[in-house]
Design an enzyme around this catalytic site. Sequence first.
Site, PDB file in Angstrom:
ATOM      1  N   HIS A 154       0.839  -1.195   0.000  1.00 28.34           N
ATOM      2  CA  HIS A 154       0.000   0.000   0.000  1.00 28.34           C
ATOM      3  C   HIS A 154       0.877   1.249   0.000  1.00 28.34           C
ATOM      4  O   HIS A 154       2.099   1.160   0.204  1.00 28.34           O
ATOM      5  CB  HIS A 154      -0.932   0.018   1.226  1.00 28.34           C
ATOM      6  CG  HIS A 154      -0.228  -0.062   2.535  1.00 28.34           C
ATOM      7  ND1 HIS A 154       0.455   0.979   3.089  1.00 28.34           N
ATOM      8  CD2 HIS A 154      -0.065  -1.092   3.402  1.00 28.34           C
ATOM      9  CE1 HIS A 154       0.986   0.617   4.235  1.00 28.34           C
ATOM     10  NE2 HIS A 154       0.690  -0.653   4.451  1.00 28.34           N
TER      11      HIS A 154
HETATM   12  P1  TYD Z   1      -1.332  -2.546   7.544  1.00 29.13           P
HETATM   13  O1  TYD Z   1      -0.895  -1.110   7.682  1.00 29.13           O
HETATM   14  O2  TYD Z   1      -1.974  -2.933   6.255  1.00 29.13           O
HETATM   15  O3  TYD Z   1      -0.089  -3.509   7.827  1.00 29.13           O
HETATM   16  P2  TYD Z   1       1.285  -3.732   7.016  1.00 29.13           P
HETATM   17  O4  TYD Z   1       1.602  -2.475   6.267  1.00 29.13           O
HETATM   18  O5  TYD Z   1       2.286  -4.050   8.065  1.00 29.13           O
HETATM   19  O6  TYD Z   1       1.117  -4.893   6.114  1.00 29.13           O
HETATM   20  O7  TYD Z   1      -2.278  -2.887   8.785  1.00 29.13           O
HETATM   21  C1  TYD Z   1      -2.748  -4.192   9.020  1.00 29.13           C
HETATM   22  C2  TYD Z   1      -4.056  -4.082   9.781  1.00 29.13           C
HETATM   23  O8  TYD Z   1      -3.839  -3.459  11.040  1.00 29.13           O
HETATM   24  C3  TYD Z   1      -5.115  -3.250   9.062  1.00 29.13           C
HETATM   25  O9  TYD Z   1      -6.374  -3.887   9.282  1.00 29.13           O
HETATM   26  C4  TYD Z   1      -5.101  -1.921   9.776  1.00 29.13           C
HETATM   27  C5  TYD Z   1      -4.657  -2.296  11.171  1.00 29.13           C
HETATM   28  N1  TYD Z   1      -3.858  -1.227  11.823  1.00 29.13           N
HETATM   29  C6  TYD Z   1      -4.385  -0.510  12.889  1.00 29.13           C
HETATM   30  O10 TYD Z   1      -5.533  -0.738  13.315  1.00 29.13           O
HETATM   31  N2  TYD Z   1      -3.622   0.457  13.481  1.00 29.13           N
HETATM   32  C7  TYD Z   1      -2.362   0.742  13.056  1.00 29.13           C
HETATM   33  O11 TYD Z   1      -1.691   1.636  13.640  1.00 29.13           O
HETATM   34  C8  TYD Z   1      -1.827  -0.002  11.947  1.00 29.13           C
HETATM   35  C9  TYD Z   1      -0.446   0.274  11.423  1.00 29.13           C
HETATM   36  C10 TYD Z   1      -2.614  -0.987  11.356  1.00 29.13           C
END
Ligand code: TYD
Length: 138
Positions: free
Chosen positions: A52
């Site tokens: 993303h």
């Molecule tokens: P995501 O940012 O997509 O993780 P990564 O970049 O590590 O693959 O986040 C994964 C899930 O966690 C998504 O459902 C959003 C949630 N999340 C939160 O609730 N709070 C946060 O601070 C973060 C970073 C993610």
Amino acid sequence: MSTDHCRIIQLPKIHDERGNLTFIESSRHIPFEIKRVYYVYDVPGGAERGGHAHKTLHQFLIAVGGSFSVILDDGFRKTEFYLNRGYFGLYVCPGIWREINNFSTGSLCLVLTSDFYDEEDYIRDYDSFLAVCHDTVP
Ligand code: TYD
């Protein structure tokens, strides 16, 4: 934004016979005020994170333990970084697609961010990301 704005930043490291200590002071060592901290851990072998971009969020990633690779993509060019030291971090400016993979067993990815969590700030669809980069959004 271009991946040229993203860079490895070396952090202070205090070494003595008891080990190493690294510290990070908001805005002094990284180019934004820290508003949120999260960490990714217990990553199964072969798993990939990221996938993303953020519209406005600044981030700073550190391999506090172990190692992993970060591929940054500004829609025109991809640049790969390998993080494996607790005193080096990667600054990621807004508008950059990131993939994180190649996690070593037991690695710990610490992420400092410039704002609270907001799903509205994410671009999770790669074609939409490319459309923004190439200014082809209708
Ligand atoms: P995501 O940012 O997509 O993780 P990564 O970049 O590590 O693959 O986040 C994964 C899930 O966690 C998504 O459902 C959003 C949630 N999340 C939160 O609730 N709070 C946060 O601070 C973060 C970073 C993610």
